[in-house]
Write a protein that holds these residues in place. Structure first.
Motif, PDB file in Angstrom:
ATOM      1  N   MET A 171     -48.565   7.847  15.612  1.00  0.00           N
ATOM      2  CA  MET A 171     -49.066   7.733  16.981  1.00  0.00           C
ATOM      3  C   MET A 171     -47.910   7.433  17.941  1.00  0.00           C
ATOM      4  O   MET A 171     -47.794   8.039  19.000  1.00  0.00           O
ATOM      5  CB  MET A 171     -50.115   6.631  17.063  1.00  0.00           C
ATOM      6  CG  MET A 171     -50.617   6.380  18.466  1.00  0.00           C
ATOM      7  SD  MET A 171     -51.353   4.747  18.652  1.00  0.00           S
ATOM      8  CE  MET A 171     -49.891   3.741  18.756  1.00  0.00           C
ATOM      9  N   LYS A 172     -47.028   6.515  17.541  1.00  0.00           N
ATOM     10  CA  LYS A 172     -45.890   6.153  18.394  1.00  0.00           C
ATOM     11  C   LYS A 172     -44.907   7.319  18.514  1.00  0.00           C
ATOM     12  O   LYS A 172     -44.414   7.607  19.600  1.00  0.00           O
ATOM     13  CB  LYS A 172     -45.202   4.915  17.837  1.00  0.00           C
ATOM     14  CG  LYS A 172     -46.058   3.674  17.967  1.00  0.00           C
ATOM     15  CD  LYS A 172     -45.452   2.496  17.239  1.00  0.00           C
ATOM     16  CE  LYS A 172     -46.422   1.318  17.234  1.00  0.00           C
ATOM     17  NZ  LYS A 172     -45.976   0.263  16.314  1.00  0.00           N
ATOM     18  N   ALA A 173     -44.635   7.982  17.402  1.00  0.00           N
ATOM     19  CA  ALA A 173     -43.694   9.109  17.420  1.00  0.00           C
ATOM     20  C   ALA A 173     -44.199  10.246  18.305  1.00  0.00           C
ATOM     21  O   ALA A 173     -43.414  10.913  18.975  1.00  0.00           O
ATOM     22  CB  ALA A 173     -43.445   9.610  15.999  1.00  0.00           C
ATOM     23  N   TRP A 174     -45.515  10.467  18.295  1.00  0.00           N
ATOM     24  CA  TRP A 174     -46.101  11.536  19.095  1.00  0.00           C
ATOM     25  C   TRP A 174     -46.405  11.069  20.524  1.00  0.00           C
ATOM     26  O   TRP A 174     -46.935  11.818  21.323  1.00  0.00           O
ATOM     27  CB  TRP A 174     -47.363  12.072  18.418  1.00  0.00           C
ATOM     28  CG  TRP A 174     -47.049  12.945  17.234  1.00  0.00           C
ATOM     29  CD1 TRP A 174     -46.496  12.563  16.039  1.00  0.00           C
ATOM     30  CD2 TRP A 174     -47.268  14.344  17.136  1.00  0.00           C
ATOM     31  NE1 TRP A 174     -46.375  13.649  15.205  1.00  0.00           N
ATOM     32  CE2 TRP A 174     -46.830  14.755  15.856  1.00  0.00           C
ATOM     33  CE3 TRP A 174     -47.797  15.300  18.002  1.00  0.00           C
ATOM     34  CZ2 TRP A 174     -46.899  16.077  15.424  1.00  0.00           C
ATOM     35  CZ3 TRP A 174     -47.867  16.609  17.573  1.00  0.00           C
ATOM     36  CH2 TRP A 174     -47.422  16.994  16.299  1.00  0.00           C
ATOM     37  N   LYS A 175     -46.125   9.803  20.822  1.00  0.00           N
ATOM     38  CA  LYS A 175     -46.311   9.217  22.155  1.00  0.00           C
ATOM     39  C   LYS A 175     -47.766   9.280  22.626  1.00  0.00           C
ATOM     40  O   LYS A 175     -48.059   9.605  23.786  1.00  0.00           O
ATOM     41  CB  LYS A 175     -45.371   9.861  23.176  1.00  0.00           C
ATOM     42  CG  LYS A 175     -43.910   9.625  22.851  1.00  0.00           C
ATOM     43  CD  LYS A 175     -43.001  10.265  23.882  1.00  0.00           C
ATOM     44  CE  LYS A 175     -41.583   9.856  23.701  1.00  0.00           C
ATOM     45  NZ  LYS A 175     -40.787  10.501  22.758  1.00  0.00           N
ATOM     46  N   VAL A 176     -48.666   8.942  21.707  1.00  0.00           N
ATOM     47  CA  VAL A 176     -50.096   8.895  22.031  1.00  0.00           C
ATOM     48  C   VAL A 176     -50.370   7.583  22.754  1.00  0.00           C
ATOM     49  O   VAL A 176     -50.060   6.514  22.241  1.00  0.00           O
ATOM     50  CB  VAL A 176     -50.958   9.004  20.750  1.00  0.00           C
ATOM     51  CG1 VAL A 176     -52.422   8.790  21.063  1.00  0.00           C
ATOM     52  CG2 VAL A 176     -50.721  10.357  20.093  1.00  0.00           C
TER      53      VAL A 176
END
Length: 171
Positions: free
Chosen positions: A111-116
Protein backbone atom coordinates in the motif's frame (compact mmCIF):
# COMPACT_ATOMS: atom_id res chain seq x y z
CA UNK A 1 -1.31 6.17 8.72
CA UNK A 2 -5.09 6.27 8.83
CA UNK A 3 -6.84 5.18 5.66
CA UNK A 4 -9.92 6.90 4.40
CA UNK A 5 -12.81 4.95 2.98
CA UNK A 6 -14.47 6.19 -0.25
CA UNK A 7 -18.09 6.96 -0.92
CA UNK A 8 -20.74 5.43 -3.16
CA UNK A 9 -19.71 3.97 -6.54
CA UNK A 10 -18.49 6.60 -8.96
CA UNK A 11 -18.78 6.81 -12.71
CA UNK A 12 -16.10 5.90 -15.21
CA UNK A 13 -15.11 9.58 -15.11
CA UNK A 14 -13.24 8.83 -11.88
CA UNK A 15 -11.05 6.36 -13.83
CA UNK A 16 -8.28 8.83 -14.69
CA UNK A 17 -5.03 8.43 -16.61
CA UNK A 18 -2.33 7.19 -14.26
CA UNK A 19 0.66 9.45 -14.80
CA UNK A 20 3.48 7.19 -13.67
CA UNK A 21 6.51 5.97 -15.54
CA UNK A 22 6.58 2.68 -13.65
CA UNK A 23 4.72 0.88 -10.94
CA UNK A 24 6.19 -0.63 -7.79
CA UNK A 25 6.78 -4.37 -7.61
CA UNK A 26 3.95 -6.45 -6.21
CA UNK A 27 4.67 -9.92 -4.90
CA UNK A 28 2.40 -11.10 -2.07
CA UNK A 29 0.84 -14.25 -0.71
CA UNK A 30 -2.68 -15.17 -1.70
CA UNK A 31 -5.26 -15.83 0.97
CA UNK A 32 -4.77 -19.55 0.20
CA UNK A 33 -1.01 -19.21 0.79
CA UNK A 34 0.24 -19.37 -2.81
CA UNK A 35 2.63 -16.59 -3.87
CA UNK A 36 1.62 -14.19 -6.65
CA UNK A 37 3.93 -11.86 -8.54
CA UNK A 38 2.47 -9.14 -10.74
CA UNK A 39 5.30 -9.66 -13.25
CA UNK A 40 3.86 -13.10 -14.08
CA UNK A 41 0.81 -11.37 -15.63
CA UNK A 42 2.82 -9.41 -18.20
CA UNK A 43 1.10 -9.57 -21.59
CA UNK A 44 -2.43 -8.89 -20.38
CA UNK A 45 -4.16 -5.94 -18.73
CA UNK A 46 -4.29 -6.09 -14.94
CA UNK A 47 -6.37 -4.34 -12.30
CA UNK A 48 -4.60 -4.01 -8.94
CA UNK A 49 -7.33 -3.25 -6.42
CA UNK A 50 -6.58 -2.20 -2.82
CA UNK A 51 -9.38 -2.74 -0.29
CA UNK A 52 -10.30 -3.60 3.31
CA UNK A 53 -13.18 -5.66 4.67
CA UNK A 54 -14.19 -2.88 7.09
CA UNK A 55 -14.72 -0.38 4.25
CA UNK A 56 -18.42 -0.32 3.24
CA UNK A 57 -17.80 1.00 -0.32
CA UNK A 58 -15.09 -1.68 -0.75
CA UNK A 59 -17.62 -4.37 0.14
CA UNK A 60 -20.12 -3.07 -2.41
CA UNK A 61 -17.44 -2.68 -5.08
CA UNK A 62 -16.14 -6.23 -4.52
CA UNK A 63 -19.39 -7.68 -5.91
CA UNK A 64 -19.11 -5.44 -8.98
CA UNK A 65 -15.45 -6.38 -9.45
CA UNK A 66 -16.31 -10.08 -9.23
CA UNK A 67 -19.04 -9.72 -11.86
CA UNK A 68 -16.57 -7.82 -14.06
CA UNK A 69 -13.95 -10.56 -13.64
CA UNK A 70 -16.41 -13.08 -15.05
CA UNK A 71 -16.86 -11.18 -18.33
CA UNK A 72 -15.09 -12.42 -21.45
CA UNK A 73 -11.89 -10.49 -22.08
CA UNK A 74 -11.77 -8.91 -18.63
CA UNK A 75 -8.33 -7.94 -17.34
CA UNK A 76 -6.66 -10.04 -14.68
CA UNK A 77 -7.62 -8.80 -11.23
CA UNK A 78 -5.45 -8.82 -8.13
CA UNK A 79 -7.33 -7.66 -5.03
CA UNK A 80 -4.95 -6.57 -2.28
CA UNK A 81 -6.27 -6.59 1.27
CA UNK A 82 -4.57 -3.91 3.33
CA UNK A 83 -3.37 -4.65 6.85
CA UNK A 84 -5.95 -7.11 8.14
CA UNK A 85 -5.38 -10.47 9.81
CA UNK A 86 -5.79 -13.52 7.58
CA UNK A 87 -8.68 -14.98 9.59
CA UNK A 88 -10.79 -11.83 9.19
CA UNK A 89 -10.21 -11.75 5.43
CA UNK A 90 -10.90 -15.48 5.10
CA UNK A 91 -14.17 -15.12 7.06
CA UNK A 92 -15.21 -12.20 4.87
CA UNK A 93 -14.75 -14.19 1.65
CA UNK A 94 -16.38 -17.34 3.01
CA UNK A 95 -19.72 -15.60 2.52
CA UNK A 96 -18.65 -13.61 -0.55
CA UNK A 97 -16.50 -15.82 -2.78
CA UNK A 98 -14.72 -14.21 -5.72
CA UNK A 99 -13.07 -15.65 -8.83
CA UNK A 100 -9.83 -13.66 -8.60
CA UNK A 101 -6.93 -13.88 -6.15
CA UNK A 102 -7.02 -12.07 -2.82
CA UNK A 103 -3.52 -10.95 -1.85
CA UNK A 104 -2.50 -10.11 1.70
CA UNK A 105 -0.58 -6.90 2.36
CA UNK A 106 -0.19 -7.72 6.05
CA UNK A 107 2.35 -4.99 6.85
CA UNK A 108 0.95 -2.39 4.43
CA UNK A 109 4.26 -2.26 2.56
CA UNK A 110 2.57 -2.67 -0.85
CA UNK A 111 0.00 0.00 0.00
CA UNK A 112 2.82 2.41 0.91
CA UNK A 113 4.88 1.54 -2.18
CA UNK A 114 1.88 2.13 -4.44
CA UNK A 115 1.09 5.38 -2.54
CA UNK A 116 -2.47 4.36 -1.67
CA UNK A 117 -4.05 7.06 0.50
CA UNK A 118 -7.64 5.83 0.68
CA UNK A 119 -9.70 2.75 0.04
CA UNK A 120 -10.77 1.50 -2.34
CA UNK A 121 -8.06 2.43 -4.82
CA UNK A 122 -7.52 0.65 -8.13
CA UNK A 123 -4.69 0.82 -10.63
CA UNK A 124 -4.94 -0.49 -14.19
CA UNK A 125 -1.93 -1.66 -16.19
CA UNK A 126 -2.14 -2.14 -19.94
CA UNK A 127 -1.13 -5.39 -21.64
CA UNK A 128 2.49 -4.21 -21.88
CA UNK A 129 2.49 -3.64 -18.10
CA UNK A 130 2.51 0.13 -18.46
CA UNK A 131 0.61 2.27 -15.94
CA UNK A 132 -2.64 3.27 -17.63
CA UNK A 133 -5.53 4.25 -15.35
CA UNK A 134 -6.22 4.86 -11.67
CA UNK A 135 -9.23 5.52 -9.47
CA UNK A 136 -9.40 6.40 -5.81
CA UNK A 137 -13.13 5.87 -5.63
CA UNK A 138 -15.31 2.78 -5.84
CA UNK A 139 -16.53 1.98 -9.36
CA UNK A 140 -19.32 0.02 -10.91
CA UNK A 141 -16.93 -2.18 -12.89
CA UNK A 142 -19.80 -3.63 -14.95
CA UNK A 143 -20.99 -0.27 -16.29
CA UNK A 144 -20.72 0.27 -20.07
CA UNK A 145 -18.66 3.42 -19.48
CA UNK A 146 -16.02 1.53 -17.47
CA UNK A 147 -15.98 -1.25 -20.09
CA UNK A 148 -15.38 1.35 -22.81
CA UNK A 149 -12.58 3.00 -20.82
CA UNK A 150 -10.86 -0.37 -20.38
CA UNK A 151 -11.50 -1.78 -23.87
CA UNK A 152 -8.46 -0.22 -25.47
CA UNK A 153 -6.15 -1.83 -22.92
CA UNK A 154 -6.93 -5.31 -24.21
CA UNK A 155 -6.40 -4.57 -27.87
CA UNK A 156 -3.36 -5.84 -29.68
CA UNK A 157 -0.37 -3.60 -30.16
CA UNK A 158 -0.58 -1.35 -33.21
CA UNK A 159 0.72 -2.94 -36.39
CA UNK A 160 4.38 -2.41 -37.20
CA UNK A 161 4.85 -0.18 -40.23
CA UNK A 162 8.09 0.93 -41.92
CA UNK A 163 8.86 4.61 -41.99
CA UNK A 164 9.16 6.37 -45.35
CA UNK A 165 12.49 8.06 -44.86
CA UNK A 166 14.95 5.47 -43.55
CA UNK A 167 13.18 2.11 -43.65
CA UNK A 168 13.33 1.62 -39.86
CA UNK A 169 10.40 -0.04 -38.21
CA UNK A 170 8.14 2.10 -36.05
CA UNK A 171 4.95 1.58 -34.06
Amino acid sequence: MALLCGSAPATADSLKPWAADRFPPLALERLDGAPVDLDALRGRPVVVHFFATWCAPCIEEMASLNAFAGLAGAPAILAVNVGEVDARVRNFFTGRPVIFPILLDRDRAAMKAWKVEGLPTSFVLDRASNPALKTEEPLDWTSPAVAAALATLSQAEPPVQPTKDNGEVSR
